[in-house]
Design a protein around this motif. Sequence first.
Motif, PDB file in Angstrom:
ATOM      1  N   GLY A  10      -3.176   8.819  32.200  1.00 40.77           N
ATOM      2  CA  GLY A  10      -4.326   9.525  31.642  1.00 40.77           C
ATOM      3  C   GLY A  10      -3.981  10.251  30.352  1.00 40.77           C
ATOM      4  O   GLY A  10      -4.741  10.215  29.382  1.00 40.77           O
ATOM      5  N   ARG A  11      -2.835  10.919  30.325  1.00 43.10           N
ATOM      6  CA  ARG A  11      -2.401  11.612  29.106  1.00 43.10           C
ATOM      7  C   ARG A  11      -2.169  10.613  27.978  1.00 43.10           C
ATOM      8  O   ARG A  11      -2.558  10.847  26.828  1.00 43.10           O
ATOM      9  CB  ARG A  11      -1.123  12.407  29.369  1.00 43.10           C
ATOM     10  N   GLY A  12      -1.540   9.518  28.315  1.00 46.49           N
ATOM     11  CA  GLY A  12      -1.278   8.517  27.292  1.00 46.49           C
ATOM     12  C   GLY A  12      -2.560   7.926  26.721  1.00 46.49           C
ATOM     13  O   GLY A  12      -2.681   7.713  25.513  1.00 46.49           O
ATOM     14  N   ARG A  13      -3.535   7.672  27.581  1.00 46.81           N
ATOM     15  CA  ARG A  13      -4.804   7.105  27.119  1.00 46.81           C
ATOM     16  C   ARG A  13      -5.564   8.092  26.244  1.00 46.81           C
ATOM     17  O   ARG A  13      -6.202   7.701  25.265  1.00 46.81           O
ATOM     18  CB  ARG A  13      -5.661   6.691  28.330  1.00 46.81           C
ATOM     19  N   ARG A  14      -5.514   9.383  26.609  1.00 51.50           N
ATOM     20  CA  ARG A  14      -6.189  10.389  25.776  1.00 51.50           C
ATOM     21  C   ARG A  14      -5.563  10.472  24.386  1.00 51.50           C
ATOM     22  O   ARG A  14      -6.273  10.577  23.379  1.00 51.50           O
ATOM     23  CB  ARG A  14      -6.147  11.756  26.480  1.00 51.50           C
ATOM     24  N   ARG A  15      -4.235  10.434  24.330  1.00 57.24           N
ATOM     25  CA  ARG A  15      -3.555  10.465  23.031  1.00 57.24           C
ATOM     26  C   ARG A  15      -3.916   9.239  22.201  1.00 57.24           C
ATOM     27  O   ARG A  15      -4.169   9.340  21.003  1.00 57.24           O
ATOM     28  CB  ARG A  15      -2.044  10.548  23.229  1.00 57.24           C
ATOM     29  N   LYS A  16      -3.937   8.086  22.846  1.00 56.84           N
ATOM     30  CA  LYS A  16      -4.267   6.853  22.123  1.00 56.84           C
ATOM     31  C   LYS A  16      -5.715   6.858  21.645  1.00 56.84           C
ATOM     32  O   LYS A  16      -6.020   6.369  20.555  1.00 56.84           O
ATOM     33  CB  LYS A  16      -4.015   5.638  23.022  1.00 56.84           C
ATOM     34  N   PHE A  17      -6.619   7.407  22.468  1.00 54.49           N
ATOM     35  CA  PHE A  17      -8.024   7.463  22.076  1.00 54.49           C
ATOM     36  C   PHE A  17      -8.204   8.334  20.835  1.00 54.49           C
ATOM     37  O   PHE A  17      -8.898   7.946  19.883  1.00 54.49           O
ATOM     38  CB  PHE A  17      -8.868   8.009  23.236  1.00 54.49           C
ATOM     39  N   VAL A  18      -7.566   9.502  20.830  1.00 51.04           N
ATOM     40  CA  VAL A  18      -7.655  10.395  19.662  1.00 51.04           C
ATOM     41  C   VAL A  18      -7.021   9.735  18.437  1.00 51.04           C
ATOM     42  O   VAL A  18      -7.586   9.767  17.337  1.00 51.04           O
ATOM     43  CB  VAL A  18      -6.979  11.741  19.966  1.00 51.04           C
ATOM     44  N   ALA A  19      -5.857   9.121  18.629  1.00 50.10           N
ATOM     45  CA  ALA A  19      -5.199   8.442  17.516  1.00 50.10           C
ATOM     46  C   ALA A  19      -6.063   7.304  16.979  1.00 50.10           C
ATOM     47  O   ALA A  19      -6.142   7.085  15.764  1.00 50.10           O
ATOM     48  CB  ALA A  19      -3.836   7.916  17.953  1.00 50.10           C
ATOM     49  N   GLY A  20      -6.720   6.573  17.891  1.00 51.04           N
ATOM     50  CA  GLY A  20      -7.595   5.490  17.455  1.00 51.04           C
ATOM     51  C   GLY A  20      -8.771   5.991  16.635  1.00 51.04           C
ATOM     52  O   GLY A  20      -9.134   5.400  15.618  1.00 51.04           O
ATOM     53  N   LEU A  21      -9.367   7.091  17.078  1.00 54.48           N
ATOM     54  CA  LEU A  21     -10.488   7.662  16.319  1.00 54.48           C
ATOM     55  C   LEU A  21     -10.036   8.152  14.943  1.00 54.48           C
ATOM     56  O   LEU A  21     -10.737   7.965  13.942  1.00 54.48           O
ATOM     57  CB  LEU A  21     -11.105   8.820  17.106  1.00 54.48           C
ATOM     58  N   LEU A  22      -8.858   8.776  14.882  1.00 56.68           N
ATOM     59  CA  LEU A  22      -8.335   9.244  13.594  1.00 56.68           C
ATOM     60  C   LEU A  22      -8.060   8.062  12.666  1.00 56.68           C
ATOM     61  O   LEU A  22      -8.386   8.116  11.469  1.00 56.68           O
ATOM     62  CB  LEU A  22      -7.055  10.057  13.812  1.00 56.68           C
ATOM     63  N   ALA A  23      -7.458   7.009  13.207  1.00 54.36           N
ATOM     64  CA  ALA A  23      -7.194   5.823  12.389  1.00 54.36           C
ATOM     65  C   ALA A  23      -8.490   5.181  11.927  1.00 54.36           C
ATOM     66  O   ALA A  23      -8.602   4.734  10.776  1.00 54.36           O
ATOM     67  CB  ALA A  23      -6.354   4.817  13.181  1.00 54.36           C
ATOM     68  N   LEU A  24      -9.487   5.133  12.820  1.00 53.43           N
ATOM     69  CA  LEU A  24     -10.787   4.572  12.444  1.00 53.43           C
ATOM     70  C   LEU A  24     -11.421   5.381  11.325  1.00 53.43           C
ATOM     71  O   LEU A  24     -11.917   4.819  10.333  1.00 53.43           O
ATOM     72  CB  LEU A  24     -11.701   4.550  13.668  1.00 53.43           C
ATOM     73  N   GLY A  25     -11.425   6.712  11.458  1.00 51.18           N
ATOM     74  CA  GLY A  25     -12.019   7.560  10.427  1.00 51.18           C
ATOM     75  C   GLY A  25     -11.297   7.442   9.101  1.00 51.18           C
ATOM     76  O   GLY A  25     -11.934   7.307   8.035  1.00 51.18           O
ATOM     77  N   LEU A  26      -9.970   7.472   9.140  1.00 53.65           N
ATOM     78  CA  LEU A  26      -9.193   7.348   7.909  1.00 53.65           C
ATOM     79  C   LEU A  26      -9.390   5.977   7.276  1.00 53.65           C
ATOM     80  O   LEU A  26      -9.536   5.853   6.047  1.00 53.65           O
ATOM     81  CB  LEU A  26      -7.710   7.586   8.209  1.00 53.65           C
ATOM     82  N   GLY A  27      -9.410   4.946   8.112  1.00 56.09           N
ATOM     83  CA  GLY A  27      -9.602   3.600   7.593  1.00 56.09           C
ATOM     84  C   GLY A  27     -10.953   3.419   6.923  1.00 56.09           C
ATOM     85  O   GLY A  27     -11.048   2.829   5.843  1.00 56.09           O
ATOM     86  N   LEU A  28     -12.010   3.934   7.564  1.00 57.84           N
ATOM     87  CA  LEU A  28     -13.342   3.819   6.968  1.00 57.84           C
ATOM     88  C   LEU A  28     -13.421   4.602   5.653  1.00 57.84           C
ATOM     89  O   LEU A  28     -14.061   4.148   4.689  1.00 57.84           O
ATOM     90  CB  LEU A  28     -14.387   4.340   7.949  1.00 57.84           C
ATOM     91  N   THR A  29     -12.753   5.743   5.607  1.00 58.50           N
ATOM     92  CA  THR A  29     -12.748   6.533   4.374  1.00 58.50           C
ATOM     93  C   THR A  29     -12.053   5.788   3.244  1.00 58.50           C
ATOM     94  O   THR A  29     -12.580   5.692   2.122  1.00 58.50           O
ATOM     95  CB  THR A  29     -12.045   7.882   4.611  1.00 58.50           C
ATOM     96  N   LEU A  30     -10.868   5.230   3.538  1.00 58.07           N
ATOM     97  CA  LEU A  30     -10.123   4.502   2.515  1.00 58.07           C
ATOM     98  C   LEU A  30     -10.858   3.243   2.076  1.00 58.07           C
ATOM     99  O   LEU A  30     -10.930   2.930   0.885  1.00 58.07           O
ATOM    100  CB  LEU A  30      -8.729   4.141   3.036  1.00 58.07           C
ATOM    101  N   ALA A  31     -11.419   2.520   3.056  1.00 55.37           N
ATOM    102  CA  ALA A  31     -12.149   1.298   2.715  1.00 55.37           C
ATOM    103  C   ALA A  31     -13.390   1.621   1.890  1.00 55.37           C
ATOM    104  O   ALA A  31     -13.684   0.945   0.892  1.00 55.37           O
ATOM    105  CB  ALA A  31     -12.536   0.554   3.987  1.00 55.37           C
ATOM    106  N   GLY A  32     -14.127   2.642   2.301  1.00 59.61           N
ATOM    107  CA  GLY A  32     -15.319   3.027   1.531  1.00 59.61           C
ATOM    108  C   GLY A  32     -14.973   3.461   0.126  1.00 59.61           C
ATOM    109  O   GLY A  32     -15.657   3.102  -0.842  1.00 59.61           O
ATOM    110  N   LEU A  33     -13.882   4.212  -0.004  1.00 60.52           N
ATOM    111  CA  LEU A  33     -13.448   4.648  -1.331  1.00 60.52           C
ATOM    112  C   LEU A  33     -13.042   3.465  -2.194  1.00 60.52           C
ATOM    113  O   LEU A  33     -13.400   3.383  -3.378  1.00 60.52           O
ATOM    114  CB  LEU A  33     -12.274   5.620  -1.177  1.00 60.52           C
ATOM    115  N   GLY A  34     -12.308   2.528  -1.584  1.00 57.35           N
ATOM    116  CA  GLY A  34     -11.882   1.351  -2.340  1.00 57.35           C
ATOM    117  C   GLY A  34     -13.045   0.501  -2.800  1.00 57.35           C
ATOM    118  O   GLY A  34     -13.110   0.083  -3.962  1.00 57.35           O
ATOM    119  N   PHE A  35     -13.993   0.232  -1.898  1.00 54.36           N
ATOM    120  CA  PHE A  35     -15.151  -0.593  -2.264  1.00 54.36           C
ATOM    121  C   PHE A  35     -16.053   0.125  -3.261  1.00 54.36           C
ATOM    122  O   PHE A  35     -16.676  -0.507  -4.122  1.00 54.36           O
ATOM    123  CB  PHE A  35     -15.940  -0.977  -1.013  1.00 54.36           C
TER     124      PHE A  35
END
Length: 227
Positions: A10-35
């Motif tokens: 459960g702890r591992g899944r929570r950490r991965k979920f938060v990390a996934g959301l952070l990566a998603l947000g950062l990725g969308l920001t970088l992609a939007g900025l690039g485009f």
Amino acid sequence: MDERDLEREGRGRRRKFVAGLLALGLGLTLAGLGFALAPSRSADAATQVGVLAGIGVGLAIGGAIIAWKTRPNDHRWHSETVAARRERLQAGRTQQLWLLPLASAAFLFQGTRGVTAILSGDGSWPDGISALLPVLYAWVAAAVAMGWDHRSRTERRFMEDELTLVLRARAVGLAFLVLMAGGTVALGLGLWRPSLAILALPFVLTAAGATAGIRFAWLDREAGRDG
């Protein structure tokens, strides 16, 4: 799974979920900025924002996959048996080993442009990043095939068995052959034109890493079919 395993998972899944959301947000920001910047840029500047957008897309896709697989409202893993967990983790590894070489190949074209710019003396830091990206993905594919990644190390009792060791040996053996052959070709090119040897190295390293990943995934698929 017992209570301790459930709590750790459960702890591992929570950490991965938060990390996934952070990566998603950062990725969308970088992609939007690039485009957003791409239409107003040209030449080297366009390459730089293209690299930025490519990194963003990769982060967004990876983050979305991680967040979806570890979403809080998915409770199926609570009642997962040892055999089911082993099958899930090993299937996830196989999926990674199919996807990572594809990502490496997708960035290879951009990386070749970066290496060419650097060799011509016109390169900048985005060219260096674009040149390293396919090699980085190739390293990750090789690391997963070798069992060096975080999940393989923390879940070793589920990820490692006799079949895994056999598949790993065969996959790495072929990857080593590809690396030796590619290195020999790069050396030959270097004796003729040194710049061609440098240009060939990302292809050699990408091919070796991709071979380790794809060969392992293919052998695992064939073993599952035979079973």
